[in-house]
Motif scaffolding. Sequence first.
Motif, PDB file in Angstrom:
ATOM      1  N   ASP A  22      38.183  33.758  45.751  1.00  0.00           N
ATOM      2  CA  ASP A  22      39.187  34.527  46.498  1.00  0.00           C
ATOM      3  C   ASP A  22      39.879  35.536  45.585  1.00  0.00           C
ATOM      4  O   ASP A  22      40.110  36.684  45.968  1.00  0.00           O
ATOM      5  CB  ASP A  22      40.224  33.587  47.115  1.00  0.00           C
ATOM      6  CG  ASP A  22      39.707  32.844  48.338  1.00  0.00           C
ATOM      7  OD1 ASP A  22      38.678  33.278  48.907  1.00  0.00           O
ATOM      8  OD2 ASP A  22      40.330  31.836  48.724  1.00  0.00           O
ATOM      9  N   THR A  23      40.209  35.111  44.358  1.00  0.00           N
ATOM     10  CA  THR A  23      40.905  36.018  43.436  1.00  0.00           C
ATOM     11  C   THR A  23      39.981  37.131  42.949  1.00  0.00           C
ATOM     12  O   THR A  23      40.451  38.236  42.647  1.00  0.00           O
ATOM     13  CB  THR A  23      41.482  35.262  42.221  1.00  0.00           C
ATOM     14  OG1 THR A  23      40.425  34.767  41.383  1.00  0.00           O
ATOM     15  CG2 THR A  23      42.366  34.108  42.663  1.00  0.00           C
ATOM     16  N   LEU A  24      38.685  36.876  42.867  1.00  0.00           N
ATOM     17  CA  LEU A  24      37.748  37.921  42.463  1.00  0.00           C
ATOM     18  C   LEU A  24      37.565  38.950  43.568  1.00  0.00           C
ATOM     19  O   LEU A  24      37.480  40.159  43.313  1.00  0.00           O
ATOM     20  CB  LEU A  24      36.395  37.312  42.095  1.00  0.00           C
ATOM     21  CG  LEU A  24      36.382  36.370  40.888  1.00  0.00           C
ATOM     22  CD1 LEU A  24      34.957  35.926  40.572  1.00  0.00           C
ATOM     23  CD2 LEU A  24      37.017  37.012  39.671  1.00  0.00           C
ATOM     24  N   ARG A  25      37.521  38.485  44.781  1.00  0.00           N
ATOM     25  CA  ARG A  25      37.358  39.394  45.914  1.00  0.00           C
ATOM     26  C   ARG A  25      38.599  40.261  46.127  1.00  0.00           C
ATOM     27  O   ARG A  25      38.517  41.305  46.786  1.00  0.00           O
ATOM     28  CB  ARG A  25      37.034  38.593  47.167  1.00  0.00           C
ATOM     29  CG  ARG A  25      35.628  37.992  47.163  1.00  0.00           C
ATOM     30  CD  ARG A  25      35.471  36.903  48.183  1.00  0.00           C
ATOM     31  NE  ARG A  25      34.072  36.483  48.342  1.00  0.00           N
ATOM     32  CZ  ARG A  25      33.692  35.275  48.740  1.00  0.00           C
ATOM     33  NH1 ARG A  25      34.614  34.357  49.009  1.00  0.00           N
ATOM     34  NH2 ARG A  25      32.418  34.985  48.874  1.00  0.00           N
ATOM     35  N   GLU A  26      39.728  39.834  45.591  1.00  0.00           N
ATOM     36  CA  GLU A  26      40.983  40.563  45.776  1.00  0.00           C
ATOM     37  C   GLU A  26      41.331  41.466  44.597  1.00  0.00           C
ATOM     38  O   GLU A  26      42.428  42.032  44.545  1.00  0.00           O
ATOM     39  CB  GLU A  26      42.121  39.548  46.003  1.00  0.00           C
ATOM     40  CG  GLU A  26      41.982  38.750  47.295  1.00  0.00           C
ATOM     41  CD  GLU A  26      42.917  37.558  47.350  1.00  0.00           C
ATOM     42  OE1 GLU A  26      43.658  37.336  46.354  1.00  0.00           O
ATOM     43  OE2 GLU A  26      42.892  36.827  48.358  1.00  0.00           O
ATOM     44  N   GLN A  27      40.423  41.644  43.658  1.00  0.00           N
ATOM     45  CA  GLN A  27      40.699  42.480  42.494  1.00  0.00           C
ATOM     46  C   GLN A  27      40.962  43.932  42.898  1.00  0.00           C
ATOM     47  O   GLN A  27      40.246  44.496  43.729  1.00  0.00           O
ATOM     48  CB  GLN A  27      39.542  42.414  41.501  1.00  0.00           C
ATOM     49  CG  GLN A  27      39.422  41.097  40.761  1.00  0.00           C
ATOM     50  CD  GLN A  27      40.650  40.799  39.918  1.00  0.00           C
ATOM     51  OE1 GLN A  27      41.006  41.540  39.005  1.00  0.00           O
ATOM     52  NE2 GLN A  27      41.318  39.698  40.247  1.00  0.00           N
ATOM     53  N   THR A  28      41.962  44.539  42.276  1.00  0.00           N
ATOM     54  CA  THR A  28      42.256  45.944  42.561  1.00  0.00           C
ATOM     55  C   THR A  28      41.158  46.863  42.024  1.00  0.00           C
ATOM     56  O   THR A  28      40.937  47.945  42.568  1.00  0.00           O
ATOM     57  CB  THR A  28      43.609  46.347  41.958  1.00  0.00           C
ATOM     58  OG1 THR A  28      43.591  46.100  40.542  1.00  0.00           O
ATOM     59  CG2 THR A  28      44.740  45.544  42.591  1.00  0.00           C
ATOM     60  N   ALA A  93      42.232  34.574  38.712  1.00  0.00           N
ATOM     61  CA  ALA A  93      42.520  35.881  38.129  1.00  0.00           C
ATOM     62  C   ALA A  93      43.674  36.546  38.862  1.00  0.00           C
ATOM     63  O   ALA A  93      43.708  36.560  40.098  1.00  0.00           O
ATOM     64  CB  ALA A  93      41.279  36.767  38.208  1.00  0.00           C
ATOM     65  N   ALA A  94      44.621  37.080  38.101  1.00  0.00           N
ATOM     66  CA  ALA A  94      45.659  37.908  38.712  1.00  0.00           C
ATOM     67  C   ALA A  94      44.983  39.107  39.375  1.00  0.00           C
ATOM     68  O   ALA A  94      43.910  39.546  38.942  1.00  0.00           O
ATOM     69  CB  ALA A  94      46.659  38.368  37.661  1.00  0.00           C
ATOM     70  N   PRO A  95      45.579  39.659  40.447  1.00  0.00           N
ATOM     71  CA  PRO A  95      44.917  40.739  41.191  1.00  0.00           C
ATOM     72  C   PRO A  95      44.500  41.932  40.343  1.00  0.00           C
ATOM     73  O   PRO A  95      43.483  42.579  40.625  1.00  0.00           O
ATOM     74  CB  PRO A  95      45.964  41.131  42.234  1.00  0.00           C
ATOM     75  CG  PRO A  95      46.782  39.888  42.427  1.00  0.00           C
ATOM     76  CD  PRO A  95      46.841  39.252  41.083  1.00  0.00           C
ATOM     77  N   ASP A  96      45.268  42.236  39.292  1.00  0.00           N
ATOM     78  CA  ASP A  96      44.942  43.394  38.451  1.00  0.00           C
ATOM     79  C   ASP A  96      44.332  42.993  37.112  1.00  0.00           C
ATOM     80  O   ASP A  96      44.326  43.785  36.158  1.00  0.00           O
ATOM     81  CB  ASP A  96      46.192  44.234  38.210  1.00  0.00           C
ATOM     82  CG  ASP A  96      47.283  43.461  37.460  1.00  0.00           C
ATOM     83  OD1 ASP A  96      47.184  42.221  37.346  1.00  0.00           O
ATOM     84  OD2 ASP A  96      48.245  44.110  37.003  1.00  0.00           O
ATOM     85  N   ALA A  97      43.805  41.776  37.033  1.00  0.00           N
ATOM     86  CA  ALA A  97      43.259  41.295  35.756  1.00  0.00           C
ATOM     87  C   ALA A  97      42.118  42.163  35.265  1.00  0.00           C
ATOM     88  O   ALA A  97      42.065  42.561  34.093  1.00  0.00           O
ATOM     89  CB  ALA A  97      42.797  39.841  35.889  1.00  0.00           C
ATOM     90  N   LEU A  98      41.178  42.481  36.142  1.00  0.00           N
ATOM     91  CA  LEU A  98      40.044  43.306  35.728  1.00  0.00           C
ATOM     92  C   LEU A  98      40.489  44.738  35.450  1.00  0.00           C
ATOM     93  O   LEU A  98      40.045  45.363  34.477  1.00  0.00           O
ATOM     94  CB  LEU A  98      38.960  43.287  36.799  1.00  0.00           C
ATOM     95  CG  LEU A  98      37.696  44.090  36.480  1.00  0.00           C
ATOM     96  CD1 LEU A  98      37.074  43.645  35.155  1.00  0.00           C
ATOM     97  CD2 LEU A  98      36.682  43.963  37.620  1.00  0.00           C
ATOM     98  N   ALA A  99      41.379  45.267  36.280  1.00  0.00           N
ATOM     99  CA  ALA A  99      41.870  46.622  36.065  1.00  0.00           C
ATOM    100  C   ALA A  99      42.532  46.761  34.702  1.00  0.00           C
ATOM    101  O   ALA A  99      42.365  47.785  34.017  1.00  0.00           O
ATOM    102  CB  ALA A  99      42.862  46.996  37.175  1.00  0.00           C
TER     103      ALA A  99
END
Length: 302
Positions: A22-28, A93-99
């Motif tokens: 769920d957290t990966l699908r919600e990444q900004t 993962a926090a929503p902006d972790a990848l960003a």
Amino acid sequence: METIAALVVTYNRLADLQKCLDTLREQTHKLDAIFIVNNGSTDGTAEWLATQTDLLVTTQANLGGAGGFATGIDTAYRAGHTWIWCMDDDCLAAPDALAALVAAPNLGPCIKNSMSVSVNSRDELAFFVDRPNQAYRKVSDMTGVDLIYGVASFFNGTLVHRKVVETIGIPDKNLFIWGDEVEYMTRAQKNGFPIVTVPRSVFYHPASFDRDGIPWPAAWKQYYAVRNQRRVLQNQFGNTLGRMLYASWAAKATLQQAVAQRDNRLYNFLLYGEAALDSLTGNFDKRPDTIRTLQFYKWRNK
């Protein structure tokens, strides 16, 4: 054009896996692909994954975390992705972790790690790191800088450039669990790739625990941490010196288990000794059901 694929290794933690995804699908910053390696789960994971059309799933026998990440990194690399974002199934993962990882200073081919924060205590790191001039235990120990060099919590939000994989290969599946991630990190360092933690990129993970104090029979996992340590030291200090340092460390650690005021210290002592002997003789084939100390424990506690 650079692409980023996430890689999640899972084993019998379907509820955790679903939350992680769920957290990966919600990444900004949207992912280009999500790879799942299912290590032979028996809790309905395979059946649920079969219903998820946006996932690229590989199912294999349980080869431990090492075998899971070896398969997953190899699969994502062969698929041509520029970056592979690696994680366990109990990460959030926090929503902006990848960003935040993408926006961090450009170091070329490297490894960037998210900051691992305890899911139960948001002001504390999930994994403590002690360096000669700095101890990292609180979130505040890491915040305030863009990059922390030489510190990373593999494989918890670990972004690996494909050039790293091309140069050092994939994790060694024979290490199974506990220590495989450190061996891979030191292998990358040995080959000169920058390794950093990016504090602005946040991952939540269950806090680590005192491995030496795990109640039996679960303490068998410590066998792998002890056995695999030789490979870590040899990456850091070379084959000959690393082997000598390991022999000295293992002897001391094994004797400490003999005198420690802990329940089941006999089994801890035997386990450390078995692991050290297997490591020094190059026996990296044992799986949990063939660890002799665990067999002995089960025999005496029928």
